[in-house]
Design an enzyme around this catalytic site. Structure first.
Site, short mmCIF file in Angstrom:
data_model
loop_
_atom_site.label_atom_id
_atom_site.label_comp_id
_atom_site.label_asym_id
_atom_site.label_seq_id
_atom_site.Cartn_x
_atom_site.Cartn_y
_atom_site.Cartn_z
CB SER A 1 -0.94 -0.02 1.20
OG SER A 1 -0.25 -0.40 2.36
CG HIS B 1 -2.91 -1.01 -3.40
ND1 HIS B 1 -3.19 0.32 -3.13
CD2 HIS B 1 -3.05 -1.66 -2.22
CE1 HIS B 1 -3.48 0.43 -1.85
NE2 HIS B 1 -3.40 -0.74 -1.29
CD GLU C 1 -3.38 3.10 -6.02
OE1 GLU C 1 -3.26 2.50 -4.94
OE2 GLU C 1 -3.30 4.34 -6.11
CG ASN D 1 -3.29 3.92 0.94
OD1 ASN D 1 -4.38 3.94 1.51
ND2 ASN D 1 -2.69 2.79 0.61
N1 CAA Z 1 -15.31 -10.23 2.92
C1 CAA Z 1 -16.15 -10.60 1.94
N2 CAA Z 1 -17.36 -10.02 1.74
C2 CAA Z 1 -17.74 -9.07 2.58
C3 CAA Z 1 -16.91 -8.62 3.64
C4 CAA Z 1 -15.65 -9.26 3.79
N3 CAA Z 1 -14.78 -8.92 4.76
N4 CAA Z 1 -17.56 -7.64 4.31
C5 CAA Z 1 -18.73 -7.46 3.69
N5 CAA Z 1 -18.85 -8.31 2.66
C6 CAA Z 1 -19.97 -8.42 1.71
C7 CAA Z 1 -21.23 -8.88 2.39
O1 CAA Z 1 -21.33 -10.28 2.41
C8 CAA Z 1 -22.29 -8.28 1.49
O2 CAA Z 1 -22.43 -9.09 0.33
P1 CAA Z 1 -23.78 -9.15 -0.55
O3 CAA Z 1 -23.93 -7.81 -1.21
O4 CAA Z 1 -23.51 -10.26 -1.50
O5 CAA Z 1 -24.88 -9.42 0.42
C9 CAA Z 1 -21.68 -6.95 1.03
O6 CAA Z 1 -20.26 -7.11 1.23
C10 CAA Z 1 -22.16 -5.79 1.87
O7 CAA Z 1 -21.89 -6.08 3.25
P2 CAA Z 1 -22.81 -5.68 4.47
O8 CAA Z 1 -24.23 -5.57 4.01
O9 CAA Z 1 -22.51 -6.58 5.61
O10 CAA Z 1 -22.26 -4.29 4.97
P3 CAA Z 1 -22.07 -2.95 4.17
O11 CAA Z 1 -23.11 -2.72 3.15
O12 CAA Z 1 -21.83 -1.93 5.23
O13 CAA Z 1 -20.70 -3.16 3.39
C11 CAA Z 1 -18.37 -2.80 3.27
C12 CAA Z 1 -19.51 -3.47 4.05
C13 CAA Z 1 -18.29 -3.41 1.88
C14 CAA Z 1 -17.09 -3.11 4.04
C15 CAA Z 1 -18.68 -1.27 3.15
O14 CAA Z 1 -18.89 -0.75 4.43
C16 CAA Z 1 -17.55 -0.49 2.50
O15 CAA Z 1 -17.45 -0.43 1.28
N6 CAA Z 1 -16.70 0.13 3.34
C17 CAA Z 1 -15.55 0.90 2.85
C18 CAA Z 1 -14.41 -0.03 2.53
C19 CAA Z 1 -13.22 0.70 2.00
O16 CAA Z 1 -13.16 1.91 1.91
N7 CAA Z 1 -12.21 -0.08 1.65
C20 CAA Z 1 -10.95 0.44 1.18
C21 CAA Z 1 -10.00 0.47 2.33
S1 CAA Z 1 -8.45 1.13 1.86
C22 CAA Z 1 -7.58 -0.17 1.33
O17 CAA Z 1 -7.97 -1.32 1.40
C23 CAA Z 1 -6.26 0.15 0.75
C24 CAA Z 1 -5.14 0.35 1.65
O18 CAA Z 1 -4.04 0.25 1.18
C25 CAA Z 1 -5.27 0.72 3.05
#
Ligand code: CAA
Length: 283
Positions: free
Chosen positions: A119, A140, A152, A190
């Site tokens: 990252s 990424h 990315e 990031n």
């Molecule tokens: N693994 C697999 N599937 C998952 C999961 C996980 N850990 N968490 C949630 N899901 C799935 C659920 O099963 C659900 O699937 P369906 O649509 O098939 O039913 C779907 O995702 C939606 O989940 P929820 O209804 O439980 O909850 P939600 O609508 O709040 O979504 C989330 C959860 C997808 C995490 C959402 O909150 C989200 O998009 N959050 C932001 C995540 C983000 O910004 N990620 C980037 C982080 S930065 C990064 O990764 C880079 C870095 O270098 C730091």
């Protein structure tokens, strides 16, 4: 070059997600980690995710079995000798990644592309540890990998057009939408996300708002799916701090200074969801 066997080094939060989407796209996957316990934990997460999709009727039991049948686990780096393309998703630690890339360079066939899910560590710095810098690239993925559409792709200074095009096509095959970033600290994702999270932590540190109010403002005011503090807990506070340090050192600009509260939490071992405590508590 056609990628048939896809290696993943690291079976943790990111690695098992990458292995899952690769296997779902039809690739033969080797998921490697340093201990049997870690690969089994990663495999269990994949099984749980797939079983949830079966319950929801999004995947048949036969499809789930076929996906699992394409994933081979491994604790011996030499198993990567048959991989056409490897993604490293180990701990965000330079020395660990350098060692992995040196080993992969010695073990993998000459045609194999070596990608890193880093990252924040410069791609050129990792590529420089190998004898095939033109075949080293950043790939990424975002957390949670099975859900987030973005990959990315980061081109190092020596990355060839062929490696770049192959990685772009492979990302699409894995059902993702790629975006290209150049090799500067934090890349694109990031460089934009982490200062926002860091500023949210400053708001908590300065008492501008409670954790709940800070997250509510960004969720309901800006339509973010999660508030920045909850997201920091999901990413891991150690990772957030490591990325802020990279931005701070890379640009020598005080606007990237990590919040002292973030440092304090990391020192206390409050790393977010993975340790049961970060800005929130998890059971
Ligand atoms: N693994 C697999 N599937 C998952 C999961 C996980 N850990 N968490 C949630 N899901 C799935 C659920 O099963 C659900 O699937 P369906 O649509 O098939 O039913 C779907 O995702 C939606 O989940 P929820 O209804 O439980 O909850 P939600 O609508 O709040 O979504 C989330 C959860 C997808 C995490 C959402 O909150 C989200 O998009 N959050 C932001 C995540 C983000 O910004 N990620 C980037 C982080 S930065 C990064 O990764 C880079 C870095 O270098 C730091």
């Amino acid at each position: 070059m056609e990628v048939k066997t896809f290696g993943v080094v690291g079976a943790g939060q990111m690695g098992n997600g990458i292995a899952q989407v690769a296997a779902m796209s039809g690739l033969a996957v080797i998921m490697n980690d340093i201990q049997e316990e870690f690969v089994q934990k990663g495999l269990n997460t994949i099984k749980k995710n797939l079983a949830r999709s079966v319950e929801k009727g999004k995947l048949s039991q036969e499809e789930m079995d076929a996906v699992l049948g394409r994933i081979r686990t491994s604790v011996d780096p030499k198993d990567m000798a048959v991989a056409d393309f490897v993604v490293e998703a180990a701990t965000e630690n330079e020395q660990i990644k350098f060692k992995i890339f040196q080993d992969l360079d010695n073990i993998c066939p000459p045609h194999a592309v070596l990608a890193t899910n880093t990252s924040s560590i410069p791609i050129g710095r990792i590529a420089g540890k190998t004898k095939r810098p033109e075949k080293v690239i950043g790939m990424h993925f975002m957390n949670p990998v099975p859900v987030m559409k973005l990959v990315e792709i980061i081109r190092g200074i020596a990355t060839s057009d062929e490696t770049f095009q192959l990685t772009w096509q492979l990302s699409e095959k894995m059902g993702k939408t790629p975006a290209l970033a150049q090799d500067y600290p934090g890349f694109i994702a990031n460089r934009i996300l982490m200062p926002m999270i860091n500023e949210a932590i400053y708001c908590l540190y300065h008492g501008v708002g409670t954790r709940e109010d800070i997250d509510t403002v960004m969720k309901l005011g800006m339509n973010h799916p999660m508030g920045p503090l909850a997201l920091a807990d999901l990413i891991g506070l150690d990772t957030c701090l490591a990325i802020m340090e990279t931005l701070y050192q890379g640009f020598c600009d005080s606007k990237y200074r990590p919040c002292p509260l973030l440092r304090k939490y990391v020192e206390a071992g409050w790393l977010g969801r993975k340790t049961g405590r970060g800005f929130y508590e998890y059971s």
